[in-house]
Design an enzyme around this catalytic site. Structure first.
Site, short mmCIF file in Angstrom:
data_model
loop_
_atom_site.label_atom_id
_atom_site.label_comp_id
_atom_site.label_asym_id
_atom_site.label_seq_id
_atom_site.Cartn_x
_atom_site.Cartn_y
_atom_site.Cartn_z
N CYS A 1 7.74 15.36 -21.90
CA CYS A 1 6.53 14.81 -21.38
C CYS A 1 6.46 13.35 -20.89
O CYS A 1 6.52 12.54 -21.85
CB CYS A 1 5.16 15.24 -22.17
SG CYS A 1 3.61 14.37 -21.80
N CYS B 1 3.80 11.22 -22.23
CA CYS B 1 4.00 11.18 -23.78
C CYS B 1 5.01 9.71 -24.08
O CYS B 1 4.75 8.89 -24.82
CB CYS B 1 4.51 12.39 -24.25
SG CYS B 1 3.39 13.56 -24.35
#
Length: 152
Positions: free
Chosen positions: A73, A76
């Site tokens: 991600c 993230c």
């Protein structure tokens, strides 16, 4: 100690997962684990697997801030340094942890984590707030502090 503050807090060690009893006044004195002798607060997020996650949220008496993330991600990864910076500010009033949703899919499913990154705040084993999306360190700190309930 005020009449409503607890005589001791339970703090789960980020290294050996032992549950430590600690007077609230000692939180800021760099306490160490009674079992392994390592620092109870490191100023960095604790990486938790499924097996460790429940013990930390259920047995820790201070608020537990969780970052649900995944290695693939982009947002993230962008938020990781901000989350680490927030951990330095929030500890020892909070336990700051992270859960890799790829490695701990059972926890992500159980808690219905639908997007990542997602921040969740737990107190007394219960989720009290959730915030999806990548945010900066100041936002993480402000959000966590505003959502935390005072210990009764």
């Amino acid at each position: 100690m005020t009449p409503t503050s607890p005589a001791s807090l339970h703090i789960v060690c980020p290294h050996c997962d032992a549950v430590n009893r600690l007077p609230p006044a000692r939180l800021r004195e760099q306490p160490t684990c009674g079992k392994c002798g390592k620092d109870l607060f490191t100023g960095a997020p604790v990486d938790l697997s499924s097996a460790r996650f429940l013990k930390h949220i259920e047995r820790t008496d201070i608020p537990v801030l969780v970052d649900f993330w995944a290695p693939w991600c982009g947002p993230c990864r962008t938020m990781m340094p901000f989350y680490a910076q927030a951990a330095q500010t929030l500890e020892p009033a909070f336990r700051v942890v992270k859960v890799n949703t790829e490695a701990s899919q059972d926890i992500a499913t159980r808690l219905a984590i639908r997007s990542i990154p997602t921040l969740a705040l737990f107190q007394n084993g219960m989720e009290v707030a959730r915030q999806p999306g990548a945010v900066d360190a100041n936002t993480i700190v402000s959000w966590a502090r505003s959502k935390a309930q005072r210990l009764a």
